[in-house]
Design a protein around this motif. Sequence first.
Motif, PDB file in Angstrom:
ATOM      1  N   ARG A  61       0.858  -1.191   0.000  1.00 52.46           N
ATOM      2  CA  ARG A  61       0.000   0.000   0.000  1.00 52.46           C
ATOM      3  C   ARG A  61       0.884   1.227   0.000  1.00 52.46           C
ATOM      4  O   ARG A  61       1.846   1.310   0.757  1.00 52.46           O
ATOM      5  N   LYS A  63      -4.155  -3.720   7.159  1.00 51.86           N
ATOM      6  CA  LYS A  63      -3.770  -4.853   6.321  1.00 51.86           C
ATOM      7  C   LYS A  63      -3.721  -6.145   7.130  1.00 51.86           C
ATOM      8  O   LYS A  63      -4.179  -7.204   6.687  1.00 51.86           O
ATOM      9  N   PRO A 116       2.598  -6.681   5.695  1.00 51.59           N
ATOM     10  CA  PRO A 116       2.159  -5.518   4.918  1.00 51.59           C
ATOM     11  C   PRO A 116       3.338  -4.629   4.570  1.00 51.59           C
ATOM     12  O   PRO A 116       4.182  -4.328   5.429  1.00 51.59           O
TER      13      PRO A 116
END
Length: 209
Positions: A110, A135, A152
């Motif tokens: 992300r 996440k 993540p």
Amino acid sequence: DGVRLRLGLTPTSLPPRRDGCGERFSTEHAMSCRKGGLILHRHNDLVATWGQLCGQAHTPSTVSDEPHSQTSQDVQAAGANRTEPTPELRGDIAVHGFWTRGTTAIFDVRVTDTDAPSNRNTAPAKVLQRHEAEKKAKYGALCIARRRTFTPLVFSVDGMQGVEATAASRRLASSLASKWKRSYSEVCGFVRSRLSIALVRSASRCLRA
């Protein structure tokens, strides 16, 4: 563009309006507007860079794209049990043997704008930490149920890394240093540079494309 973003300054000579949506142009809007596909390209560029580095550290055959965290079989089982089904979930990259031998690690990327209006009253490190927690809540238990690890990889548009991403980068650098027989500090700098360049390139595309 990358230097000015990192220093909290507005890049120069920006267009008056976004070509994807026609809205008035601003740095915040350019980094979050989903019309035109530039945000998706930013995500995919970073995923591709991470996958390439992992393939160099291990072997290309140990790296796979979009691994399942929750499959259609889980949805069918939920229907059989008369519980509410949830959609299929996929990570971005799976690497076998990344953390421990014989175990597959799932990574999901992300990229967030820590200078967005919704984040201005929160420290950047806290913003990244919140996204990591989101996440983990979404993927963590599902990966553990399949005897996989989940990590993540959260980054800011100006190059900051979350705690989990930093730990994974160091592990990756250690594997590369051992394979290439180079010093850990040198390879660690190389990994950080590759990820930073991917972020700078994609951020500039969001501003200029």
